[in-house]
Design an enzyme around this catalytic site. Structure first.
Site, PDB file in Angstrom:
ATOM      1  N   LYS A 262     -26.418 -23.161 -22.804  1.00  0.00           N
ATOM      2  CA  LYS A 262     -27.420 -22.490 -23.669  1.00  0.00           C
ATOM      3  C   LYS A 262     -26.779 -21.338 -24.439  1.00  0.00           C
ATOM      4  O   LYS A 262     -27.252 -20.199 -24.407  1.00  0.00           O
ATOM      5  CB  LYS A 262     -28.627 -22.049 -22.856  1.00  0.00           C
TER       6      LYS A 262
HETATM    7  O1  LIG Z   1     -36.036 -26.582 -20.864  1.00  0.00           O
HETATM    8  C1  LIG Z   1     -35.173 -26.664 -19.986  1.00  0.00           C
HETATM    9  C2  LIG Z   1     -33.822 -26.611 -20.286  1.00  0.00           C
HETATM   10  C3  LIG Z   1     -32.923 -26.748 -19.257  1.00  0.00           C
HETATM   11  N1  LIG Z   1     -33.325 -26.928 -17.995  1.00  0.00           N
HETATM   12  C4  LIG Z   1     -32.281 -27.107 -16.960  1.00  0.00           C
HETATM   13  O2  LIG Z   1     -32.392 -28.436 -16.430  1.00  0.00           O
HETATM   14  C5  LIG Z   1     -32.207 -28.406 -15.013  1.00  0.00           C
HETATM   15  C6  LIG Z   1     -33.489 -28.808 -14.314  1.00  0.00           C
HETATM   16  O3  LIG Z   1     -33.339 -28.742 -12.903  1.00  0.00           O
HETATM   17  P1  LIG Z   1     -34.388 -29.405 -11.869  1.00  0.00           P
HETATM   18  O4  LIG Z   1     -33.830 -29.010 -10.543  1.00  0.00           O
HETATM   19  O5  LIG Z   1     -34.378 -30.894 -12.084  1.00  0.00           O
HETATM   20  O6  LIG Z   1     -35.716 -28.799 -12.120  1.00  0.00           O
HETATM   21  C7  LIG Z   1     -31.727 -27.003 -14.697  1.00  0.00           C
HETATM   22  O7  LIG Z   1     -30.323 -26.968 -14.842  1.00  0.00           O
HETATM   23  C8  LIG Z   1     -32.378 -26.167 -15.774  1.00  0.00           C
HETATM   24  O8  LIG Z   1     -31.667 -24.980 -16.023  1.00  0.00           O
HETATM   25  C9  LIG Z   1     -34.651 -26.987 -17.698  1.00  0.00           C
HETATM   26  O9  LIG Z   1     -35.072 -27.159 -16.526  1.00  0.00           O
HETATM   27  N2  LIG Z   1     -35.549 -26.852 -18.725  1.00  0.00           N
END
Ligand SMILES: O=c1ccn([C@@H]2O[C@H](COP(=O)(O)O)[C@@H](O)[C@H]2O)c(=O)[nH]1
Length: 269
Positions: A94
Site C-alpha cells: 500500500k
Molecule cells: O481492502 C483491503 C485491502 C487489503 N487487505 C489485506 O488483505 C488481507 C486480508 O486478510 P484476512 O486475514 O483474509 O482478513 C490482509 O493482508 C489485509 O491487510 C484487506 O483486508 N482489505
C-alpha cells in the site's frame, strides 16, 4: 507475468485463490519456533508446499515482515524466492508518495525483490503511481473500495454529480498511461457494489480481500464479478487459510481450508 499467463493458470487449476502470507510471529506453531532459525520462512515454506496446486497467487503483506525488523525482511526475501515462478506474487505494501519517492518503492519491490505486483494507494494521484507502472512486466493494484468499515469515511463520498470517490479512482485511473497493467482492490465485504464495479472495468482483474475472517463469501464474489473466459478475479484469504491449524498438522489444515475455497471457485471456472 502476463494477463494471459495468469488466466491460463486460473483455468488449469480451476482456482483464482490468492493466499495471504500474513505471518504473525505470535501465531506460529511453537514447534517451529523451537526447531528453526527462521520460523517465519519455515512456516511459509510448509504452507506453500501444501497449497501451491490450489492457488494462483501468494500475497505477502509487508507489514507482517517489517514489524520484526531485519529478520523479517530476510524471511520475506527467502519466501519470495521459494514461491514457484508461475505463481503470481503481490507485495501488499500500500505504497505511493511523490514520484521521486515512489520510484524508490518501485525499485524495492520490483528491482531489489522480484514481486509481480504491488498494492498502491491512489490518494496522491497519477505521478505517485506512474513510477510503478514504468516497470513493463509488473502490475499495480490500486486501492479502490477497501474491505474495512472505515472505507465508508471517504471512499463512498459522492461529488456533486453523484460520483463516489472509489468510482472516480477507477474511472480516472483508466485514463493513465499503461493502465492496462492495473488491477483494483475491492473488498468482498461490499457484495452489493461488485456488479457496478465490474461494469466500470470489464477487462481488469480485481483483487478481492475480505473473504472468511472479514465476512465476505466466495460465492457472492464469483456471482457478481466473475468474467466468463477470463475470470478477472484474485480472491484472497489470509488468516482463514494460514491459521486453519496451530499444531504440527498446521500445513495440512491450511491445505484443507484452501481446498474448500478452491472448490467453491471451481464451480464457476
Ligand atoms: O481492502 C483491503 C485491502 C487489503 N487487505 C489485506 O488483505 C488481507 C486480508 O486478510 P484476512 O486475514 O483474509 O482478513 C490482509 O493482508 C489485509 O491487510 C484487506 O483486508 N482489505
Amino acid at each position: 507475468m502476463t494477463r494471459q499467463e495468469l488466466i491460463n493458470q486460473i483455468y488449469r487449476k480451476k482456482s483464482c485463490l490468492s493466499i495471504g502470507l500474513d505471518v504473525d510471529i505470535n501465531r506460529i506453531p511453537s514447534h517451529l519456533i523451537e526447531k528453526y532459525d527462521d520460523p517465519v520462512f519455515e512456516f511459509n515454506k510448509q504452507i506453500i508446499d501444501h497449497t501451491m496446486d490450489l492457488c494462483v497467487c501468494y500475497k505477502l503483506n509487508i507489514a507482517f515482515y517489517e514489524s520484526i525488523g531485519v529478520e523479517g525482511w530476510s524471511s520475506l526475501a527467502k519466501t519470495l524466492e521459494y514461491i514457484p515462478a508461475d505463481i503470481f506474487t503481490i507485495a501488499d505494501a500500500k505504497r505511493g508518495d511523490i514520484g521521486n519517492t515512489s520510484k524508490m518503492y518501485a525499485r524495492t519491490f520490483f528491482d531489489h525483490m522480484d514481486f509481480d505486483s504491488i498494492t498502491v494507494a491512489p490518494y496522491m494521484g497519477v505521478d505517485s503511481v506512474a513510477p510503478f507502472l514504468e516497470f513493463k512486466e509488473k502490475w499495480v493494484i490500486l486501492l479502490a473500495l477497501t474491505s474495512n468499515v472505515g472505507s465508508r469515511d471517504f471512499q463512498h463520498h459522492t461529488d456533486r454529480k453523484g460520483e463516489a470517490l472509489y468510482q472516480k479512482v477507477i474511472r480516472e485511473s483508466q485514463t493513465w498511461a499503461e493502465s492496462d497493467r492495473m488491477m483494483y482492490v475491492v473488498g468482498a465485504t461490499h457484495p452489493e457494489k461488485l456488479k457496478e464495479i465490474r461494469a466500470l472495468v470489464p477487462h481488469h482483474f480485481l483483487l478481492i480481500p475480505g473473504v472468511g475472517a472479514q465476512g465476505g463469501t466466495v460465492d457472492e464474489v464469483m456471482k457478481n464479478a466473475h468474467v466468463p473466459d477470463a475470470c478477472g478475479l484474485l480472491i484472497n484469504s489470509s488468516r482463514g487459510v494460514i491459521y486453519a491449524g496451530d499444531d504440527e498438522d498446521f500445513a495440512k489444515k491450511s491445505r484443507a481450508a484452501a481446498m474448500e475455497l478452491q472448490q467453491e471457485m471451481a464451480a464457476y471456472l
